[in-house]
Design a protein around this motif. Structure first.
Motif, PDB file in Angstrom:
ATOM      1  N   ARG A 100       0.732  -1.320   0.031  1.00 31.20           N
ATOM      2  CA  ARG A 100       0.202  -0.299   0.004  1.00 31.20           C
ATOM      3  C   ARG A 100       0.863   1.254  -0.141  1.00 31.20           C
ATOM      4  O   ARG A 100       0.766   2.262  -0.891  1.00 31.20           O
ATOM      5  N   GLU A 101       1.980   1.327   0.951  1.00 27.16           N
ATOM      6  CA  GLU A 101       2.604   2.557   1.022  1.00 27.16           C
ATOM      7  C   GLU A 101       3.482   2.656  -0.300  1.00 27.16           C
ATOM      8  O   GLU A 101       3.580   4.000  -0.521  1.00 27.16           O
ATOM      9  N   LEU A 102       4.077   1.828  -0.995  1.00 26.68           N
ATOM     10  CA  LEU A 102       4.702   1.878  -2.192  1.00 26.68           C
ATOM     11  C   LEU A 102       3.730   2.164  -3.336  1.00 26.68           C
ATOM     12  O   LEU A 102       4.100   3.460  -4.154  1.00 26.68           O
ATOM     13  N   VAL A 103       2.574   1.851  -3.132  1.00 28.31           N
ATOM     14  CA  VAL A 103       1.634   2.295  -4.491  1.00 28.31           C
ATOM     15  C   VAL A 103       1.209   3.793  -4.140  1.00 28.31           C
ATOM     16  O   VAL A 103       1.254   4.547  -5.142  1.00 28.31           O
ATOM     17  N   VAL A 104       1.117   4.190  -3.114  1.00 25.46           N
ATOM     18  CA  VAL A 104       0.464   5.380  -2.602  1.00 25.46           C
ATOM     19  C   VAL A 104       1.691   6.382  -3.250  1.00 25.46           C
ATOM     20  O   VAL A 104       1.389   7.522  -3.678  1.00 25.46           O
ATOM     21  N   SER A 105       2.735   6.156  -2.717  1.00 28.72           N
ATOM     22  CA  SER A 105       4.090   6.994  -3.216  1.00 28.72           C
ATOM     23  C   SER A 105       4.249   7.014  -4.764  1.00 28.72           C
ATOM     24  O   SER A 105       4.077   8.145  -5.172  1.00 28.72           O
ATOM     25  N   ALA A 106       4.250   5.900  -5.105  1.00 27.65           N
ATOM     26  CA  ALA A 106       4.548   5.792  -6.842  1.00 27.65           C
ATOM     27  C   ALA A 106       3.507   6.474  -7.460  1.00 27.65           C
ATOM     28  O   ALA A 106       3.962   6.944  -8.513  1.00 27.65           O
ATOM     29  N   ALA A 107       2.347   6.412  -7.026  1.00 26.18           N
ATOM     30  CA  ALA A 107       1.011   7.003  -7.820  1.00 26.18           C
ATOM     31  C   ALA A 107       1.468   8.494  -8.139  1.00 26.18           C
ATOM     32  O   ALA A 107       0.815   9.143  -8.819  1.00 26.18           O
ATOM     33  N   THR A 108       2.109   9.422  -7.069  1.00 25.13           N
ATOM     34  CA  THR A 108       2.472  10.559  -7.463  1.00 25.13           C
ATOM     35  C   THR A 108       3.276  10.846  -8.195  1.00 25.13           C
ATOM     36  O   THR A 108       3.462  12.273  -8.609  1.00 25.13           O
ATOM     37  N   PHE A 109       4.335  10.005  -8.862  1.00 26.66           N
ATOM     38  CA  PHE A 109       5.278  10.475  -9.824  1.00 26.66           C
ATOM     39  C   PHE A 109       5.320   9.564 -11.086  1.00 26.66           C
ATOM     40  O   PHE A 109       6.014   9.933 -12.116  1.00 26.66           O
ATOM     41  N   ALA A 110       4.544   8.509 -10.951  1.00 29.78           N
ATOM     42  CA  ALA A 110       4.502   7.752 -12.255  1.00 29.78           C
ATOM     43  C   ALA A 110       2.992   7.150 -12.501  1.00 29.78           C
ATOM     44  O   ALA A 110       2.321   6.549 -11.508  1.00 29.78           O
ATOM     45  N   PRO A 111       2.735   6.927 -13.936  1.00 30.17           N
ATOM     46  CA  PRO A 111       1.412   6.313 -14.080  1.00 30.17           C
ATOM     47  C   PRO A 111       1.448   4.664 -13.601  1.00 30.17           C
ATOM     48  O   PRO A 111       2.530   4.106 -13.737  1.00 30.17           O
ATOM     49  N   LEU A 112       0.663   4.134 -13.049  1.00 32.91           N
ATOM     50  CA  LEU A 112       0.566   2.644 -12.562  1.00 32.91           C
ATOM     51  C   LEU A 112      -0.321   2.000 -13.243  1.00 32.91           C
ATOM     52  O   LEU A 112      -1.427   2.180 -13.626  1.00 32.91           O
ATOM     53  N   ALA A 113       0.080   0.512 -13.444  1.00 37.70           N
ATOM     54  CA  ALA A 113      -0.768  -0.498 -14.013  1.00 37.70           C
ATOM     55  C   ALA A 113      -0.649  -1.803 -13.384  1.00 37.70           C
ATOM     56  O   ALA A 113       0.426  -1.826 -12.602  1.00 37.70           O
ATOM     57  N   VAL A 114      -1.365  -2.513 -13.507  1.00 28.29           N
ATOM     58  CA  VAL A 114      -1.311  -4.077 -12.988  1.00 28.29           C
ATOM     59  C   VAL A 114      -1.350  -5.214 -14.373  1.00 28.29           C
ATOM     60  O   VAL A 114      -1.919  -4.839 -15.075  1.00 28.29           O
ATOM     61  N   ALA A 115      -0.337  -5.997 -14.267  1.00 30.16           N
ATOM     62  CA  ALA A 115      -0.302  -6.877 -15.303  1.00 30.16           C
ATOM     63  C   ALA A 115      -0.303  -8.385 -14.653  1.00 30.16           C
ATOM     64  O   ALA A 115       0.680  -8.734 -13.669  1.00 30.16           O
ATOM     65  N   SER A 116      -1.336  -9.157 -14.763  1.00 32.75           N
ATOM     66  CA  SER A 116      -1.871 -10.157 -13.991  1.00 32.75           C
ATOM     67  C   SER A 116      -2.145 -11.342 -14.848  1.00 32.75           C
ATOM     68  O   SER A 116      -2.789 -11.200 -15.944  1.00 32.75           O
ATOM     69  N   ASN A 117      -1.935 -12.595 -14.370  1.00 32.85           N
ATOM     70  CA  ASN A 117      -2.567 -13.887 -15.114  1.00 32.85           C
ATOM     71  C   ASN A 117      -3.828 -14.387 -14.418  1.00 32.85           C
ATOM     72  O   ASN A 117      -4.353 -14.984 -15.000  1.00 32.85           O
ATOM     73  N   CYS A 118      -4.431 -13.634 -13.624  1.00 33.06           N
ATOM     74  CA  CYS A 118      -5.514 -13.808 -13.053  1.00 33.06           C
ATOM     75  C   CYS A 118      -6.613 -13.185 -14.080  1.00 33.06           C
ATOM     76  O   CYS A 118      -6.387 -12.403 -14.581  1.00 33.06           O
ATOM     77  N   PRO A 119      -7.874 -13.582 -13.545  1.00 29.36           N
ATOM     78  CA  PRO A 119      -8.981 -12.999 -14.410  1.00 29.36           C
ATOM     79  C   PRO A 119      -9.200 -11.486 -13.973  1.00 29.36           C
ATOM     80  O   PRO A 119      -8.900 -11.438 -12.814  1.00 29.36           O
ATOM     81  N   ARG A 120      -9.840 -10.936 -14.775  1.00 28.45           N
ATOM     82  CA  ARG A 120      -9.707  -9.492 -14.603  1.00 28.45           C
ATOM     83  C   ARG A 120     -10.700  -9.141 -13.370  1.00 28.45           C
ATOM     84  O   ARG A 120     -10.474  -8.362 -12.496  1.00 28.45           O
TER      85      ARG A 120
END
Length: 230
Positions: A100-120
């Motif tokens: 959670r902490e990394l995502v919240v910080s990273a979202a302030t300086f870069a666009p974020l995406a998820v790439a997963s093998n799971c169903p959407r």
């Protein structure tokens, strides 16, 4: 590994795996595999968990059936596997330490995406429950035109959706299957989790035991724009 390729760098986009990286769901997959086999009176062979980690659930169901000597049960095992996994996740969705902490910080300086093998729907449900869905502009999963990991397709598509060149994109992964996909996509790779051995770490730029590791937290926090609020 060349950790400075990550820790002295600001990526144009960051693409996260979900299971075992953002969400503590790998144990649910392990339990689901055992329960699914048990429904057919079967047990897994030694080392199966390592061979199955990170695979698309349809590939995993097929592997379960083949290794049990019952390839005719592949479709049925796949259906049981996904049903049991969904039930387990709904009962106990948890984020990985530091995610959670990394995502919240990273979202302030870069666009974020998820790439997963799971169903959407599974990925979206997990992120919604964890309160992380709104931080990700894109979720990419295998479909008719996108092959599952270890093929690079989900990572290439995620970078494209983020408007970033793959070489300028950071992938965050926990499995050999995912690391192979990100590496083949030409991304810099941050690996996370228990030390996986030389075969996997040879393909990553930095391996950390947890996303809460202090060096990683300092790296992300140092890139938060001054005007941004966390």
């Amino acid at each position: 590994m060349t950790s400075e390729r990550v820790l002295s760098w600001t990526p144009s986009a960051i693409v996260f795996d979900c299971d075992g990286t953002l969400m503590d769901t790998e144990r649910h997959w392990q339990d689901a595999r055992e329960h699914a086999l048990g429904e057919f009176g079967l047990t897994s062979a030694p080392g199966f968990a390592d061979r199955a980690k990170g695979l698309h659930y349809t590939q995993c169901g097929r592997l379960m059936a083949e290794e049990a000597g019952r390839p005719d049960l592949a479709a049925d095992m796949t259906g049981s596997l996904l049903r049991i996994f969904r039930d387990l996740v709904a009962e106990n969705p948890l984020t990985m330490p530091g995610a959670r902490e990394l995502v919240v910080s990273a979202a302030t300086f870069a666009p974020l995406a998820v790439a997963s093998n799971c169903p959407r729907e599974v990925v979206e449900s997990c992120l919604d429950t964890a309160g992380l869905r709104d931080y990700f502009g894109h979720i990419v999963v295998p479909d008719a035109g996108i092959r599952p990991k270890p093929q690079p397709d989900v990572y290439l598509a995620a970078a494209r959706h983020c408007g970033a060149d793959p070489a300028d994109t950071l992938a965050v992964e926990d499995s050999l299957c995912g690391v192979e996909a990100a590496s083949r996509a030409g991304m810099r790779v941050l690996g996370v989790g228990p030390w996986p051995g030389e075969r996997t770490t040879a393909m990553v730029d930095l391996w950390v035991s947890s996303l809460a590791e202090p060096d990683l937290s300092r790296w992300a926090d140092a890139r938060i724009p001054r005007q941004a609020t966390r």
